[in-house]
Structure formats: C-alpha cells, structure tokens
Design an enzyme around this catalytic site. Sequence first.
Site, PDB file in Angstrom:
ATOM      1  N   LYS A 109       0.885  -1.176   0.000  1.00 39.57           N
ATOM      2  CA  LYS A 109       0.000   0.000   0.000  1.00 39.57           C
ATOM      3  C   LYS A 109       0.917   1.219   0.000  1.00 39.57           C
ATOM      4  O   LYS A 109       1.405   1.645   1.032  1.00 39.57           O
ATOM      5  CB  LYS A 109      -0.878  -0.019   1.259  1.00 39.57           C
ATOM      6  N   GLY A 163      -4.307   3.749  -2.576  1.00 42.04           N
ATOM      7  CA  GLY A 163      -5.491   4.323  -1.942  1.00 42.04           C
ATOM      8  C   GLY A 163      -5.202   4.887  -0.573  1.00 42.04           C
ATOM      9  O   GLY A 163      -4.048   5.105  -0.192  1.00 42.04           O
ATOM     10  N   GLY A 175      -4.871   5.309   3.405  1.00 44.78           N
ATOM     11  CA  GLY A 175      -4.425   4.493   4.530  1.00 44.78           C
ATOM     12  C   GLY A 175      -5.576   4.038   5.399  1.00 44.78           C
ATOM     13  O   GLY A 175      -5.618   2.889   5.854  1.00 44.78           O
ATOM     14  N   GLY A 218      -5.085   0.498   4.283  1.00 44.01           N
ATOM     15  CA  GLY A 218      -4.209   0.126   5.393  1.00 44.01           C
ATOM     16  C   GLY A 218      -4.980  -0.556   6.509  1.00 44.01           C
ATOM     17  O   GLY A 218      -4.553  -1.583   7.048  1.00 44.01           O
ATOM     18  N   GLU A 231       8.394   1.083  11.965  1.00 47.70           N
ATOM     19  CA  GLU A 231       9.512   2.022  11.782  1.00 47.70           C
ATOM     20  C   GLU A 231       8.893   3.411  11.834  1.00 47.70           C
ATOM     21  O   GLU A 231       8.270   3.844  10.881  1.00 47.70           O
ATOM     22  CB  GLU A 231      10.188   1.824  10.420  1.00 47.70           C
ATOM     23  N   CYS A 247      13.365  10.389   8.629  1.00 44.29           N
ATOM     24  CA  CYS A 247      13.015   9.987   9.994  1.00 44.29           C
ATOM     25  C   CYS A 247      14.236   9.958  10.905  1.00 44.29           C
ATOM     26  O   CYS A 247      14.133  10.227  12.085  1.00 44.29           O
ATOM     27  CB  CYS A 247      12.325   8.642   9.988  1.00 44.29           C
ATOM     28  N   GLU A 283       8.910  15.759  16.469  1.00 46.24           N
ATOM     29  CA  GLU A 283       9.473  15.607  15.135  1.00 46.24           C
ATOM     30  C   GLU A 283       8.826  16.620  14.197  1.00 46.24           C
ATOM     31  O   GLU A 283       7.615  16.617  14.021  1.00 46.24           O
ATOM     32  CB  GLU A 283       9.220  14.191  14.625  1.00 46.24           C
TER      33      GLU A 283
HETATM   34  P1  NAP Z   1       1.720   8.373   7.944  1.00 45.87           P
HETATM   35  O1  NAP Z   1       0.671   9.391   7.880  1.00 45.87           O
HETATM   36  O2  NAP Z   1       1.874   7.572   9.156  1.00 45.87           O
HETATM   37  O3  NAP Z   1       1.496   7.444   6.653  1.00 45.87           O
HETATM   38  C1  NAP Z   1       2.302   6.347   6.336  1.00 45.87           C
HETATM   39  C2  NAP Z   1       1.494   5.349   5.550  1.00 45.87           C
HETATM   40  O4  NAP Z   1       0.454   4.827   6.371  1.00 45.87           O
HETATM   41  C3  NAP Z   1       0.801   5.938   4.330  1.00 45.87           C
HETATM   42  O5  NAP Z   1       0.818   4.993   3.290  1.00 45.87           O
HETATM   43  C4  NAP Z   1      -0.601   6.180   4.839  1.00 45.87           C
HETATM   44  O6  NAP Z   1      -1.583   6.248   3.837  1.00 45.87           O
HETATM   45  C5  NAP Z   1      -0.790   4.967   5.718  1.00 45.87           C
HETATM   46  N1  NAP Z   1      -1.858   5.112   6.706  1.00 45.87           N
HETATM   47  C6  NAP Z   1      -2.443   6.251   7.164  1.00 45.87           C
HETATM   48  N2  NAP Z   1      -3.398   5.960   8.068  1.00 45.87           N
HETATM   49  C7  NAP Z   1      -3.421   4.615   8.189  1.00 45.87           C
HETATM   50  C8  NAP Z   1      -4.184   3.711   8.991  1.00 45.87           C
HETATM   51  N3  NAP Z   1      -5.124   4.124   9.848  1.00 45.87           N
HETATM   52  N4  NAP Z   1      -3.949   2.381   8.881  1.00 45.87           N
HETATM   53  C9  NAP Z   1      -2.992   1.932   8.035  1.00 45.87           C
HETATM   54  N5  NAP Z   1      -2.249   2.730   7.253  1.00 45.87           N
HETATM   55  C10 NAP Z   1      -2.450   4.062   7.332  1.00 45.87           C
HETATM   56  O7  NAP Z   1       3.167   8.949   7.718  1.00 45.87           O
HETATM   57  P2  NAP Z   1       3.605   9.998   6.622  1.00 45.87           P
HETATM   58  O8  NAP Z   1       2.957  11.268   6.959  1.00 45.87           O
HETATM   59  O9  NAP Z   1       3.399   9.444   5.290  1.00 45.87           O
HETATM   60  O10 NAP Z   1       5.199  10.015   6.885  1.00 45.87           O
HETATM   61  C11 NAP Z   1       5.810  10.840   7.822  1.00 45.87           C
HETATM   62  C12 NAP Z   1       6.094  10.100   9.129  1.00 45.87           C
HETATM   63  O11 NAP Z   1       6.716   8.835   8.905  1.00 45.87           O
HETATM   64  C13 NAP Z   1       7.067  10.823  10.033  1.00 45.87           C
HETATM   65  O12 NAP Z   1       6.634  10.748  11.363  1.00 45.87           O
HETATM   66  C14 NAP Z   1       8.379  10.040   9.869  1.00 45.87           C
HETATM   67  O13 NAP Z   1       9.291  10.139  10.893  1.00 45.87           O
HETATM   68  C15 NAP Z   1       7.897   8.673   9.704  1.00 45.87           C
HETATM   69  N6  NAP Z   1       8.908   7.860   8.998  1.00 45.87           N
HETATM   70  C16 NAP Z   1       9.622   6.910   9.661  1.00 45.87           C
HETATM   71  C17 NAP Z   1      10.596   6.158   9.017  1.00 45.87           C
HETATM   72  C18 NAP Z   1      11.385   5.083   9.698  1.00 45.87           C
HETATM   73  O14 NAP Z   1      11.988   4.275   9.027  1.00 45.87           O
HETATM   74  N7  NAP Z   1      11.424   5.012  10.998  1.00 45.87           N
HETATM   75  C19 NAP Z   1      10.829   6.368   7.672  1.00 45.87           C
HETATM   76  C20 NAP Z   1      10.090   7.352   7.032  1.00 45.87           C
HETATM   77  C21 NAP Z   1       9.128   8.083   7.693  1.00 45.87           C
HETATM   78  P3  NAP Z   1      -1.959   7.630   3.081  1.00 45.87           P
HETATM   79  O15 NAP Z   1      -1.425   7.445   1.722  1.00 45.87           O
HETATM   80  O16 NAP Z   1      -3.452   7.705   3.113  1.00 45.87           O
HETATM   81  O17 NAP Z   1      -1.328   8.739   3.849  1.00 45.87           O
END
Ligand code: NAP
Length: 473
Positions: free
Chosen positions: A170, A201, A203, A207, A245, A279, A377
């Site tokens: 996804k 689609g 999340g 997701g 992660e 991140c 963050e």
């Molecule tokens: P996010 O909002 O958590 O989204 C990540 C993914 O999860 C997207 O594909 C999102 O779909 C999906 N998602 C959203 N709600 C969900 C739910 N209820 N159930 C399952 N999946 C769901 O994160 P982001 O805004 O894309 O990325 C930024 C964050 O990621 C920051 O906090 C960053 O630190 C963290 N990050 C961590 C790492 C690591 O390796 N530790 C690496 C990169 C980023 P959508 O397409 O709908 O948004």
Amino acid sequence: MRDYLKFYIDGQWVDPVTPKTAEVINPATEAVSGHISLGSTADVDKAVAAARRAFETWSVTSVQERIDLLQSILAEYERRERELGEAVTEEMGAPLALGCGFHTLLGKGHIGTALEVLKNFKFEETHGPSIIRKEPIGVCGLITPWNWPMNQTCVKIAPALATGCTMILKPPQLAPYSAHILAEILHDAGTPAGVFNMVQGQGSVIGTHLSTHPDVDMISFTGSEPVGVQITKDAAETVKRVGLELGGKSAWIVLDDASMAANVAGATAGMMGNSGQTCSAGSRLLVPASRMDEAIAAATEAANGVTVGDPAGNFAMGPVVSKSQYNIIQDYIQKGIDEGAQLIAGGLGLPEGIDKGWFVRPTVFVGNNQMVIARQEIFGPVLVVIGYNDIDDAVAIANDSTFGLGGYVSGEDLDLARDVSRRMRTGAIWVNGGFDFNAPFGGYKRSGNGREWGEHGFTEYLEIKAIIGANPA
Ligand code: NAP
Ligand code: MG
C-alpha cells in the site's frame, strides 16, 4: 500527466472494483501532475486472496529460485533507475540529483543486499537434539510513507521476497508514481503471479483493511507514530506480527575534539537534505556550550548556503511534500520563535524569490532540549542547536527524548566516540559519517520495534520453528 489508474493484483494490471480517482499534486508547482485510483476493501480482498494462493508455492521455492528472481529484479531496476528517480522528484519534490541519486540508490542497495544475504542465509540449523528452522511468516501487508519512497518499499519487498513471503504493498497517496513503476519492474522481472500485489489508496481504507484482515499474517509499517499505534491496535484482534519504523528526534553530538566548523556545517547541510523529511535526521545538534559561538557561525553560514528551488534545477533543496506539511512546519517555526529560541537562519514564509510551491527556508534555532522544537518531530528543514556542558550532559540530552531512532557522533578520539555511542539509547548511531547497508535500522522507544536492512531485515519476515528430537545424539 501521469494517470496510473490500475492496481497490480495476481500478476495483472486490473481496474479497481469501484472506480474512484484522486489527483496527485506536484509540490514544486502546486499543479496536478496526474491521477491514481483509490482502492476499496474489495480490491484488498482480491489482492490478499492472490497472495494467499501464491504463498503455497512461493514459500517452498528453492533459495536459488529466489536468488534468480532478485537478480532479475535488480537488472530491471537498474534499467529503469532514471525513470524511478524522475518519478520520485515529481511526486515528492526531491531535487533531480537526489531523486536519481541517493533515493534510487537506496532502493537498489536493499535489493542487492537482500540478494547477497540470501546466498548465505541459514534457514535451518541443528541445535542439540533439535532442528531450528526459519520459515516465511506468510502474507505480508507493506504500508509505506512518501519521504524516501524507493528506500522504504525496497527495504520491505526485497527481504519479504527473499524469505519466501507474499505481499500486498500500500504505497503513500503522496508518492504513488515510483511505486507503480516498481510494480512494473517486479512484473517484467518475472515475479510469479500473486507473490507481489499493489493496491493504491487511502491508509484509512486500504491500510486498515490489511491490518484487520484475517488472511494477512504480518504488517510492516513505516510512517508516523499515531498511525503505527492505530495499526498495532487494528492488528491485535488477529494476533498479527507488526513491524514498526516510526519517527525520530535524533541527536548529533559534536565532540570537543572534532573540527567544529566542518562538522557543524556538515550536520546542518545534512539536516536540510531531502527538505528535512528523513526519519533519522539529526535534528538536534549538540555542541560544547563553550564553543557555541563557533557553532552558530558555522551553522548560519551552512544554512544560508543551502540553495532552494525547482527540483529540476541545480538546487540543493526542493519543496516539502505537501501544503499540509508546509503548514505544520511553519507552525513549528512560529512555536520556536514564541518559546524564545534564537533564530539564526531561515524563518517563516517562502524563501526569497519563490512565490509558488511548498518551499521552506532552511531554518536553524539555538534552543534547549525542553522546547517543543527539540522534542517533537518537525519533519522539515529545521535544526535546533543545543549546548552541552560535558560528555555526561551530552548523553543525557541525547537520551532525553521519547524517540530513539538514530544518533550521530563526530570526533577524532574513536574510543570516546564509541563510548558515547554505546550510551545512546537509539537503534542506530552513525560515527563520523559511516554508512552500511548490512547494519540493522530501526528504533528504540517510540521510534518503533522493527529492524530493517540487511540480515536483520530478514528476521522480520520469518517464523521460527523448533523440531525437537529430530537430531538425536
Ligand atoms: P503516515 O501518515 O503515518 O502514513 C504512512 C502510511 O500509512 C501511508 O501509506 C498512509 O496512507 C498509511 N496510513 C495512514 N493511516 C493509516 C491507517 N489508519 N492504517 C494503516 N495505514 C495508514 O506517515 P507519513 O505522513 O506518510 O510520513 C511521515 C512520518 O513517517 C514521520 O513521522 C516520519 O518520521 C515517519 N517515517 C519513519 C521512518 C522510519 O523508518 N522510521 C521512515 C520514514 C518516515 P496515506 O497514503 O493515506 O497517507
Ligand atoms: Mg499522513
């Protein structure tokens, strides 16, 4: 205009069960760059069923068959690397040199690393009277973010394939193009039908359905902490393994014997790379308080030297990914000003000469570790410089965080740098700019619970079986 309206399910490009599309916006121009389909639970069900069927045969393939596939994927990836990089630039705004550079290089590195690890990986060992086997966990839901799209998809797909798992990806709505091309690469490389599936689609729809699905065995998630918590709750009902992660607020400790100007400049420029959307970024720069003047001069010069502009042009930094990220970052910069941090570079609003796109000024504050800008963050090009009194103080400040993803130590005395690294409560520390595809990557504390990259990345996708008495003395 890119219109990527089909999903990849069971070895074929198929239309969504119920047509529904969304625009994809170019963050540098704010113009529509293309469209994707937004899937429904019915699309997920089809993909999970295909992955379940394929698991029967893929899970019992020989190591050589999986090596052959990874080799073929690597070749196909290399053939289309430029295209992947251009897609990354268009979807999330990384400068072309970065999109076609480190972004695609990381993805390729994970495929190549999985290939090498697989050649020598022990899936079965004897241990006293027992045989200990490592077996693929099953059908995996891979949920990824937009900030390093090829890194984050390949670091999951490659070990999942190598260990004999099948999967549903996804991708993020904000970075869907590179994932679509990657699916084409996997198809053209000869990935058997159903082994890899991709549904685009929301999340909250795709997701959530993956996380709650009774026929999905494991979720590997990279993204934000709140979503990681939600997925864990959603997955609990079906007792899935969940690899997380999440985010970070990593400290970069410059030791007193390090060249202050060079290291502060490097750390500052590093923070601005990928517009601060990393991140593991070193977003808290810890310098000896006695040398703060030197550090301020070097950080100011370095931040002001970061050129910002059109990702297609020759600039060091592009926009941030979306209007909402832009607004969040602006709020944090305002917060830093309000809480009395000293602004030494950048600040609110668009960079000079730019009137369109979600560009942020490379921003540096001098503050303390209790400030919101040092605790949360920001996920943008905002650095906080903090003074420390002695080594114990530096370690205490570094560890005073709810996160524990990364850390950096710069210094001439390697014994001291190693000692400081051992005392930091994080999953990875980079000493003097080290890099290693085989080293595990993942977080302590609220930065997650998984370990990706290299051999450790394999164990995320493996169950352990004991066959006791099978090896009598
Ligand atoms: P996010 O909002 O958590 O989204 C990540 C993914 O999860 C997207 O594909 C999102 O779909 C999906 N998602 C959203 N709600 C969900 C739910 N209820 N159930 C399952 N999946 C769901 O994160 P982001 O805004 O894309 O990325 C930024 C964050 O990621 C920051 O906090 C960053 O630190 C963290 N990050 C961590 C790492 C690591 O390796 N530790 C690496 C990169 C980023 P959508 O397409 O709908 O948004
Ligand atoms: Mg989000």
